[in-house]
Design an enzyme around this catalytic site. Structure first.
Site, short mmCIF file in Angstrom:
data_model
loop_
_atom_site.label_atom_id
_atom_site.label_comp_id
_atom_site.label_asym_id
_atom_site.label_seq_id
_atom_site.Cartn_x
_atom_site.Cartn_y
_atom_site.Cartn_z
N THR A 56 0.84 -1.20 0.00
CA THR A 56 0.00 0.00 0.00
C THR A 56 0.87 1.25 0.00
O THR A 56 2.10 1.16 -0.09
CB THR A 56 -1.03 -0.06 1.17
OG1 THR A 56 -1.97 0.99 0.99
CG2 THR A 56 -0.36 0.06 2.52
N LYS A 60 3.86 1.75 -3.44
CA LYS A 60 3.40 1.11 -4.67
C LYS A 60 4.34 1.38 -5.85
O LYS A 60 4.49 0.53 -6.73
CB LYS A 60 1.98 1.59 -5.02
CG LYS A 60 0.93 1.08 -4.03
CD LYS A 60 -0.46 1.54 -4.43
CE LYS A 60 -1.49 1.09 -3.41
NZ LYS A 60 -2.86 1.48 -3.78
#
Ligand code: ATR
Length: 272
Positions: A56, A60
């Protein structure tokens, strides 16, 4: 999953609920790391036998760089939220955020996307991650509205070459945003995390047919409250997207799994 902050992440509960549905012995845990230690942490996880991982914010982009292969949609997004071990130390990077959003809009919000006008509020990573899959739905137009106009313009320019012939793509700031009647408005900024609302003119917001906030919480987000106040008939939070992107990741790791996402969405909603 790797990310920060993840202490309140719902992903372990979602993945364990899917695993229970299909009777698979899945162990999905959280791992907090830092930008400097990310590569080392992911490499160690897969060396120790990890099958797959979710990543997350703010990792990313790093996950995208780390993957040895990337799917087309991950390349387009420039970001990876799902890593899959493909053997011999190789990692496939995918991005299930955009397809998760599309599935959520179709399956849980009953939204038609073909020929629809879409307004995306935000021009950061969350917005970039969903534009490709939305374009694939043959929407009529996408307006990227952002506080910083140049970021919206840069994002639109990035997707100009991938634009279907029948789809228009525009960039603007909130002050100049004109919402097409019945449009689907997507909230993809982090403003709500700071308790702030976007400066969209209320009479413009009132023209939306549906407002979908990619954020979620136990109660309506500040932007959902504003949309309700403007009289938008259909207002949704992003929990359905969270569940659908998780389902798509789960199916990358377990391709034969047939999942009931509505049941998991109801279960997770009850825990908020
Ligand atoms: P993410 O990966 O979560 O999208 P990001 O790339 O930092 O994070 O992008 C954050 C987005 O939220 C941007 O569109 C940002 O607007 P700017 O490009 O103008 O910075 C938007 N955002 C954050 N706080 C905001 C606020 N208070 N008002 C309006 N937009 C905001």
């Amino acid at each position: 999953m790797f990310g920060n902050p993840i202490s309140h992440s719902l992903s372990p509960a979602i993945h364990h609920a899917f695993a229970a549905q299909v009777n698979l012995p899945v162990t999905y845990t959280r791992s907090l790391t830092s930008l400097g230690q990310f590569r080392r942490a992911v490499t160690a996880f897969f060396q120790q036998g990890g099958m797959g991982a979710n990543v997350t914010v703010p990792f990313k982009e790093q996950a995208c760089a780390l993957a040895s292969q990337r799917t087309a949609r991950a390349q387009q997004a420039g970001a990876v939220n799902t890593l899959v071990a493909t053997g011999c130390g190789q990692l496939l990077g995918d991005n299930t955020d955009g397809i998760g959003l599309v599935a959520a809009l179709h399956q849980h919000c009953q939204q038609q996307l073909a020929q629809r006008a879409i307004v995306i509020c935000g021009a950061g990573g969350a917005a970039r991650g969903v534009i490709g899959p939305l374009l694939a739905q043959q929407v009529s137009q996408i307006i990227i509205a952002n506080r910083t106009l140049t970021r919206a313009q840069a994002l639109a320019a990035q997707f100009a070459a991938a634009l279907p012939a029948t789809t228009k793509l525009y960039a603007c700031c909130y002050q100049h945003l004109v919402i097409p009647p019945g449009a689907l408005v997507l909230q993809a900024t982090s403003a709500g995390l700071h308790g702030q609302v976007l400066p969209i003119r209320l009479h413009e917001l009132a023209k939306a047919g549906c407002f979908y906030d990619m954020q979620y919480g136990a109660s309506a987000t500040p932007m959902m409250q504003l949309a309700q106040q403007a009289g938008v008939a259909q207002v949704f939070d992003g929990l359905s997207m969270l569940v659908e992107q998780a389902a798509a990741a789960f199916q990358l790791w377990h391709p034969d799994a047939v999942l009931d996402t509505a049941a998991v969405l109801a279960q997770i909603r009850a825990q908020l």
